[in-house]
Design a protein around this motif. Structure first.
Motif, PDB file in Angstrom:
ATOM      1  N   GLY A   1       0.784  -1.223   0.000  1.00 53.86           N
ATOM      2  CA  GLY A   1       0.000   0.000   0.000  1.00 53.86           C
ATOM      3  C   GLY A   1       0.819   1.277   0.000  1.00 53.86           C
ATOM      4  O   GLY A   1       0.256   2.366   0.048  1.00 53.86           O
ATOM      5  N   SER A   2       2.127   1.158  -0.077  1.00 54.56           N
ATOM      6  CA  SER A   2       2.966   2.350   0.005  1.00 54.56           C
ATOM      7  C   SER A   2       3.103   3.017  -1.349  1.00 54.56           C
ATOM      8  O   SER A   2       3.279   2.351  -2.373  1.00 54.56           O
ATOM      9  CB  SER A   2       4.356   1.992   0.529  1.00 54.56           C
ATOM     10  OG  SER A   2       5.221   3.096   0.467  1.00 54.56           O
ATOM     11  N   THR A   3       3.007   4.337  -1.363  1.00 57.82           N
ATOM     12  CA  THR A   3       3.297   5.109  -2.566  1.00 57.82           C
ATOM     13  C   THR A   3       4.351   6.171  -2.248  1.00 57.82           C
ATOM     14  O   THR A   3       4.381   7.232  -2.859  1.00 57.82           O
ATOM     15  CB  THR A   3       2.023   5.790  -3.103  1.00 57.82           C
ATOM     16  OG1 THR A   3       1.417   6.550  -2.056  1.00 57.82           O
ATOM     17  CG2 THR A   3       1.053   4.763  -3.626  1.00 57.82           C
TER      18      THR A   3
ATOM     19  N   THR B   1     -13.235  -2.432   1.418  1.00 56.51           N
ATOM     20  CA  THR B   1     -12.413  -1.423   0.777  1.00 56.51           C
ATOM     21  C   THR B   1     -11.136  -2.062   0.261  1.00 56.51           C
ATOM     22  O   THR B   1     -10.456  -2.791   0.983  1.00 56.51           O
ATOM     23  CB  THR B   1     -12.057  -0.302   1.770  1.00 56.51           C
ATOM     24  OG1 THR B   1     -13.266   0.230   2.308  1.00 56.51           O
ATOM     25  CG2 THR B   1     -11.279   0.802   1.079  1.00 56.51           C
ATOM     26  N   THR B   2     -10.811  -1.782  -0.994  1.00 57.97           N
ATOM     27  CA  THR B   2      -9.672  -2.391  -1.655  1.00 57.97           C
ATOM     28  C   THR B   2      -8.635  -1.335  -2.008  1.00 57.97           C
ATOM     29  O   THR B   2      -8.980  -0.239  -2.436  1.00 57.97           O
ATOM     30  CB  THR B   2     -10.107  -3.121  -2.935  1.00 57.97           C
ATOM     31  OG1 THR B   2     -11.091  -4.089  -2.599  1.00 57.97           O
ATOM     32  CG2 THR B   2      -8.942  -3.817  -3.600  1.00 57.97           C
ATOM     33  N   TRP B   3      -7.376  -1.661  -1.801  1.00 59.75           N
ATOM     34  CA  TRP B   3      -6.269  -0.832  -2.262  1.00 59.75           C
ATOM     35  C   TRP B   3      -5.625  -1.553  -3.444  1.00 59.75           C
ATOM     36  O   TRP B   3      -5.351  -2.738  -3.377  1.00 59.75           O
ATOM     37  CB  TRP B   3      -5.241  -0.635  -1.159  1.00 59.75           C
ATOM     38  CG  TRP B   3      -3.971   0.020  -1.644  1.00 59.75           C
ATOM     39  CD1 TRP B   3      -2.945  -0.562  -2.331  1.00 59.75           C
ATOM     40  CD2 TRP B   3      -3.615   1.390  -1.500  1.00 59.75           C
ATOM     41  NE1 TRP B   3      -1.971   0.352  -2.612  1.00 59.75           N
ATOM     42  CE2 TRP B   3      -2.352   1.563  -2.121  1.00 59.75           C
ATOM     43  CE3 TRP B   3      -4.229   2.476  -0.892  1.00 59.75           C
ATOM     44  CZ2 TRP B   3      -1.700   2.797  -2.148  1.00 59.75           C
ATOM     45  CZ3 TRP B   3      -3.574   3.703  -0.917  1.00 59.75           C
ATOM     46  CH2 TRP B   3      -2.323   3.848  -1.545  1.00 59.75           C
ATOM     47  N   SER B   4      -5.389  -0.844  -4.527  1.00 57.74           N
ATOM     48  CA  SER B   4      -4.717  -1.479  -5.652  1.00 57.74           C
ATOM     49  C   SER B   4      -3.875  -0.457  -6.407  1.00 57.74           C
ATOM     50  O   SER B   4      -4.156   0.739  -6.391  1.00 57.74           O
ATOM     51  CB  SER B   4      -5.727  -2.145  -6.590  1.00 57.74           C
ATOM     52  OG  SER B   4      -6.575  -1.182  -7.191  1.00 57.74           O
TER      53      SER B   4
ATOM     54  N   HIS C   1       1.460   4.677 -14.168  1.00 57.87           N
ATOM     55  CA  HIS C   1       1.386   4.172 -12.797  1.00 57.87           C
ATOM     56  C   HIS C   1       0.128   4.751 -12.187  1.00 57.87           C
ATOM     57  O   HIS C   1       0.018   5.967 -11.986  1.00 57.87           O
ATOM     58  CB  HIS C   1       2.612   4.575 -11.978  1.00 57.87           C
ATOM     59  CG  HIS C   1       2.546   4.132 -10.551  1.00 57.87           C
ATOM     60  ND1 HIS C   1       3.250   4.749  -9.534  1.00 57.87           N
ATOM     61  CD2 HIS C   1       1.849   3.121  -9.947  1.00 57.87           C
ATOM     62  CE1 HIS C   1       2.997   4.155  -8.382  1.00 57.87           C
ATOM     63  NE2 HIS C   1       2.147   3.162  -8.605  1.00 57.87           N
ATOM     64  N   CYS C   2      -0.824   3.884 -11.884  1.00 58.40           N
ATOM     65  CA  CYS C   2      -2.136   4.306 -11.412  1.00 58.40           C
ATOM     66  C   CYS C   2      -2.419   3.662 -10.054  1.00 58.40           C
ATOM     67  O   CYS C   2      -2.158   2.468  -9.871  1.00 58.40           O
ATOM     68  CB  CYS C   2      -3.214   3.913 -12.422  1.00 58.40           C
ATOM     69  SG  CYS C   2      -4.880   4.459 -11.992  1.00 58.40           S
ATOM     70  N   VAL C   3      -2.958   4.450  -9.138  1.00 54.33           N
ATOM     71  CA  VAL C   3      -3.337   3.980  -7.804  1.00 54.33           C
ATOM     72  C   VAL C   3      -4.838   4.164  -7.639  1.00 54.33           C
ATOM     73  O   VAL C   3      -5.379   5.216  -7.970  1.00 54.33           O
ATOM     74  CB  VAL C   3      -2.597   4.763  -6.702  1.00 54.33           C
ATOM     75  CG1 VAL C   3      -3.060   4.308  -5.321  1.00 54.33           C
ATOM     76  CG2 VAL C   3      -1.099   4.569  -6.832  1.00 54.33           C
ATOM     77  N   SER C   4      -5.500   3.124  -7.147  1.00 51.60           N
ATOM     78  CA  SER C   4      -6.947   3.176  -6.951  1.00 51.60           C
ATOM     79  C   SER C   4      -7.276   2.766  -5.539  1.00 51.60           C
ATOM     80  O   SER C   4      -6.975   1.655  -5.112  1.00 51.60           O
ATOM     81  CB  SER C   4      -7.659   2.245  -7.944  1.00 51.60           C
ATOM     82  OG  SER C   4      -9.043   2.209  -7.691  1.00 51.60           O
ATOM     83  N   SER C   5      -7.865   3.693  -4.789  1.00 54.31           N
ATOM     84  CA  SER C   5      -8.338   3.394  -3.443  1.00 54.31           C
ATOM     85  C   SER C   5      -9.646   4.133  -3.246  1.00 54.31           C
ATOM     86  O   SER C   5     -10.646   3.811  -3.883  1.00 54.31           O
ATOM     87  CB  SER C   5      -7.294   3.792  -2.403  1.00 54.31           C
ATOM     88  OG  SER C   5      -7.714   3.410  -1.111  1.00 54.31           O
TER      89      SER C   5
END
Length: 406
Positions: A217-219, A255-258, A271-275
């Motif tokens: 989950g780190s960005t 709830t999903t982190w991806s 690079h895409c983050v979806s939360s």
């Protein structure tokens, strides 16, 4: 009940029936050990399971006793399961030969099974190559062990040693318990599953930070630097490299982190983050992707099957998220990196938009378009070669253990 002589096993064990005072005795002196070993052969699953749980609390001192369980007895299978959970190196050589033969036989006609989105919690690489040796070399993976897809996917979906009470060992006092907790107490699973070639793609599944040093989950800037560096190197070697990560961060709220990252020819394309929201962290295309419509168009343009997706539910989810962006921004511009929306505002105005968008722009949805659809794996999937379980070179010191379905 088996008889255990001092010559067969005198290793120290922590008898579970002395758990409150931490009683450590020699295996041949414990009067409870033979009873539990005999119960491993019970015809009742609940009895076998209870006996296995009790025995694991005794610690690794029971390993020699488990190896003594007669080969033709009903308790032999349960004893082998326990030996695998203590460590693959404890399985007798003759049993390893039989296991390897069984794995090779099942690999020949095995069809992959569908992987549903709600189950996995980890990361996977997708590389368009048939050269498994090159994949192992590029990711610095070593000590490969032949594995069926059932084994590899079960490990990735969370099939870990459930009976190893490391928390109990950590809580007890004394050198015996400290030594065991240090041996078995690591939370990181070192195993990495490299699939056979599936529809032209080799997939590499790991439990989050097992590869690349990425924290789940780190960005952070450091995590992204490591990710980008690895992806650039992989894409230089294989032309294209994909990385996907997904896990559940709140079971109650679902709830999903991806995240997903695509690299081509040594450059990070997306690079895409979806939360709770969708963020484009990096895009090296000629035309920058700043809006939801542009991101959706980019995914459609890079669909490896070049097939339009007309599913109504996908359209509705994207429309709901777009409406939320319009309400907040006045248009469908994606939120800038680091800008966190007000959760109360989202819940009041668009209660479902902040989680449904993951089914369109999350890792699983992106993989369906850009590489291989994990939910469509099945008898029609083209399979070449065989899979292996391996470990990163930097994690070779960790104990390889766990009973997996074959």
């Amino acid at each position: 009940m088996p008889e255990i002589s001092p010559q067969q096993s005198s290793a120290p064990i922590g008898c579970t029936y002395w758990k409150w005072c931490g009683k450590v005795v020699a295996a041949h002196q414990c009067r409870h050990l033979p009873v539990l070993l005999a119960l491993l052969g019970s015809s009742f699953e609940t009895v076998r399971d209870k006996a296995m749980r009790e025995l694991t609390e005794f610690g690794p001192g029971i390993i020699d006793s488990l190896r003594l369980v007669r080969r033709n007895s009903a308790a032999r299978r349960a004893a082998l399961v326990m030996l695998a959970e203590f460590g693959w190196n404890h399985i007798p050589a003759e049993d390893l030969v039989m296991l390897r033969r069984l794995i090779r036989m099942k690999q020949q006609g095995e069809a992959p099974e569908s992987l549903h989105m709600v189950l996995p919690g980890g990361a996977w690489f997708a590389l368009p190559t048939t050269d498994q040796a090159a994949v192992l070399d590029a990711l610095e993976l070593t000590d490969p062990v032949p594995a069926t897809m059932r084994m590899g996917f079960a490990l990735w979906q969370g099939a870990e040693s459930e009976r190893m009470p490391t928390d109990m060992w950590t809580s007890r006092k004394g050198d015996f318990w400290t030594e065991n907790s240090q041996l078995y107490g690591h939370s990181l699973c070192p195993e990495v599953f490299v699939t056979p070639v599936l529809d032209g793609w080799t997939l590499v599944f790991c439990r989050n930070e097992a590869l690349g040093g990425m924290t789940p989950g780190s960005t952070s800037a450091h995590s992204r630097y490591e990710l980008y560096q690895r992806m650039e190197q992989l894409s230089q070697r294989f032309g294209t490299a994909h990385w996907y990560e997904q896990f559940i961060i709140d079971d109650y709220a679902d709830t999903t982190w991806s995240q997903w990252c695509i690299a081509r020819d040594g450059e990070i394309r997306m690079h895409c983050v979806s939360s709770d929201d969708v963020y484009v962290y990096r895009c090296e295309e000629h035309d920058p992707v700043d809006t939801l419509a542009e991101l959706k168009a980019w995914m459609e343009a890079n669909d490896h099957e070049r097939q339009p997706r007309s599913a109504q539910d996908e359209h509705d989810r994207a429309a709901a998220y777009a409406a939320m962006l319009h309400e907040r921004n006045g248009d469908d511009r994606l939120p800038p990196e680091g800008q966190e929306p007000d959760p109360a505002e989202l819940d009041d105005r668009f209660p479902a938009a902040d989680c449904a968008q993951d089914l369109v722009f999350g890792a699983y949805a992106a993989a369906q378009r850009l590489s291989i659809n994990l939910e469509s794996l099945g008898p029609d999937t083209t399979v070449e070669g065989t899979g292996v379980l391996t470990v990163p070179h930097s994690l070779r010191h960790l104990l390889r253990r766990g009973a997996l379905p074959i």
